[in-house]
Design a protein around this motif. Structure first.
Motif, short mmCIF file in Angstrom:
data_model
loop_
_atom_site.label_atom_id
_atom_site.label_comp_id
_atom_site.label_asym_id
_atom_site.label_seq_id
_atom_site.Cartn_x
_atom_site.Cartn_y
_atom_site.Cartn_z
N ALA A 46 2.99 6.23 -7.88
CA ALA A 46 4.17 6.52 -6.64
C ALA A 46 3.60 7.27 -5.98
N MET A 47 2.88 7.03 -5.14
CA MET A 47 2.03 6.73 -4.11
C MET A 47 1.79 5.83 -3.08
N VAL A 48 1.65 5.23 -3.64
CA VAL A 48 2.04 3.88 -2.85
C VAL A 48 3.28 3.24 -2.82
N THR A 49 4.27 3.19 -4.35
CA THR A 49 5.46 3.25 -3.59
C THR A 49 6.19 4.62 -2.96
N ARG A 50 5.62 5.57 -2.43
CA ARG A 50 5.91 5.99 -0.75
C ARG A 50 5.56 5.43 0.43
N VAL A 51 5.13 4.79 -0.08
CA VAL A 51 4.60 3.92 1.12
C VAL A 51 5.22 2.64 1.59
N GLN A 52 5.65 2.28 0.67
CA GLN A 52 6.22 0.67 0.25
C GLN A 52 7.80 1.01 0.98
N ARG A 53 8.25 2.31 0.77
CA ARG A 53 9.49 2.95 0.95
C ARG A 53 9.86 3.06 2.49
N MET A 54 8.11 4.16 2.90
CA MET A 54 8.64 3.75 4.43
C MET A 54 8.34 2.30 4.74
N MET A 55 7.67 1.52 4.87
CA MET A 55 7.37 -0.07 5.06
C MET A 55 9.26 -0.98 5.32
N GLN A 56 9.53 -0.21 4.10
CA GLN A 56 10.49 -0.96 3.85
C GLN A 56 11.82 -0.47 4.59
N ASN A 57 12.60 0.32 4.80
CA ASN A 57 12.50 2.15 5.89
C ASN A 57 12.79 1.84 7.18
N GLY A 58 11.71 1.12 7.86
CA GLY A 58 10.93 1.21 8.62
C GLY A 58 10.40 2.17 9.16
N GLU A 59 10.39 3.55 8.88
CA GLU A 59 9.38 4.13 9.77
C GLU A 59 8.52 4.44 9.42
N CYS A 60 7.36 3.35 9.17
CA CYS A 60 6.11 2.83 9.44
C CYS A 60 6.05 1.11 9.57
N SER A 61 5.02 0.90 10.16
CA SER A 61 4.91 -0.60 10.21
C SER A 61 3.76 -0.99 10.82
N PHE A 62 2.79 -1.57 10.09
CA PHE A 62 1.07 -1.77 10.32
C PHE A 62 0.92 -4.17 10.56
N GLU A 63 0.50 -3.94 11.39
CA GLU A 63 -0.14 -5.22 11.81
C GLU A 63 -0.73 -5.32 10.34
N GLY A 64 -0.23 -6.92 10.29
CA GLY A 64 -0.47 -7.43 9.11
C GLY A 64 -0.07 -7.03 7.81
N GLN A 65 0.31 -6.18 8.20
CA GLN A 65 0.89 -5.39 6.48
C GLN A 65 2.55 -5.98 5.92
N ARG A 66 3.16 -6.07 5.11
CA ARG A 66 4.52 -5.93 4.82
C ARG A 66 4.22 -5.15 3.46
N PRO A 67 5.55 -5.35 3.28
CA PRO A 67 6.51 -3.99 2.38
C PRO A 67 5.28 -4.75 0.55
N ARG A 68 5.64 -5.70 0.71
CA ARG A 68 4.90 -6.45 -0.83
C ARG A 68 3.67 -6.69 -0.62
N ARG A 69 3.07 -6.41 0.50
CA ARG A 69 1.37 -7.03 0.09
C ARG A 69 1.21 -6.11 1.04
N PHE A 70 0.64 -5.36 0.64
CA PHE A 70 -0.67 -4.17 2.43
C PHE A 70 -1.88 -3.95 1.41
N SER A 71 -2.41 -3.07 2.51
CA SER A 71 -3.54 -2.39 2.42
C SER A 71 -4.06 -1.95 3.19
N ILE A 72 -3.56 -0.35 3.99
CA ILE A 72 -3.79 0.71 4.24
C ILE A 72 -4.34 1.57 3.88
N ASP A 73 -6.05 2.03 4.68
CA ASP A 73 -6.65 2.74 4.63
C ASP A 73 -6.40 3.84 6.00
N VAL A 74 -6.73 5.48 5.05
CA VAL A 74 -6.25 6.25 5.89
C VAL A 74 -7.25 7.51 5.92
#
Length: 136
Positions: A46-74
């Motif tokens: 569910a947490m990963v899905t929330r991050v995916q939605r953030m990216m799909q909705n344009g709330e967040c973007s990360f260089e080199g990351q896409r909504p269908r394929r990402f690896s983000i460390d926080v």
């Protein structure tokens, strides 16, 4: 009745407290001792899905990351007091406030639910950890 009130009061004292505010900032996260926790499913699906939605909705973007394929460390750090209470939570500034707040809430829940496995320090001290959100 008095025994029940004493029992409830004792149980209340065992509940870990957390700060109301989650700070965002930069730090050398590796300089802090590791916040050891129980083996938790963090992040969960569910947490990963929330991050995916953030990216799909344009709330967040990360260089080199896409909504269908990402690896983000926080990274995050929790200041624990001598009773094991969190007095401050700081989350790495990754340029995405919704994700930073989500990580802060996850960290707060870890403390509140008693999943921290660090002996409370004699003096307040920070302990750090990292969450990797990934979808491949």
């Amino acid at each position: 009745m008095t025994t029940m009130i004493a029992t409830l009061a004792a149980a209340f004292l065992l509940v870990q407290t957390i700060p109301n505010q989650i700070d965002v900032g930069e730090a050398n996260w590796n300089n802090y001792p590791r916040l050891v926790t129980e083996n938790l499913a963090v992040p969960n699906g569910a947490m990963v899905t929330r991050v995916q939605r953030m990216m799909q909705n344009g709330e967040c973007s990360f260089e080199g990351q896409r909504p269908r394929r990402f690896s983000i460390d926080v990274n995050y750090a929790v200041m624990l007091d001598s009773r094991g209470n969190a007095t401050r939570i700081v989350v790495e500034d990754v340029g995405c406030r919704p994700l930073e707040l989500m990580v802060g809430r996850i960290a707060a829940d870890i403390v509140r639910e008693g999943y921290v496995r660090v002996t409370p320090p004699a003096e307040p001290a920070y302990y750090a950890n990292r969450i990797n959100f990934n979808l491949s």
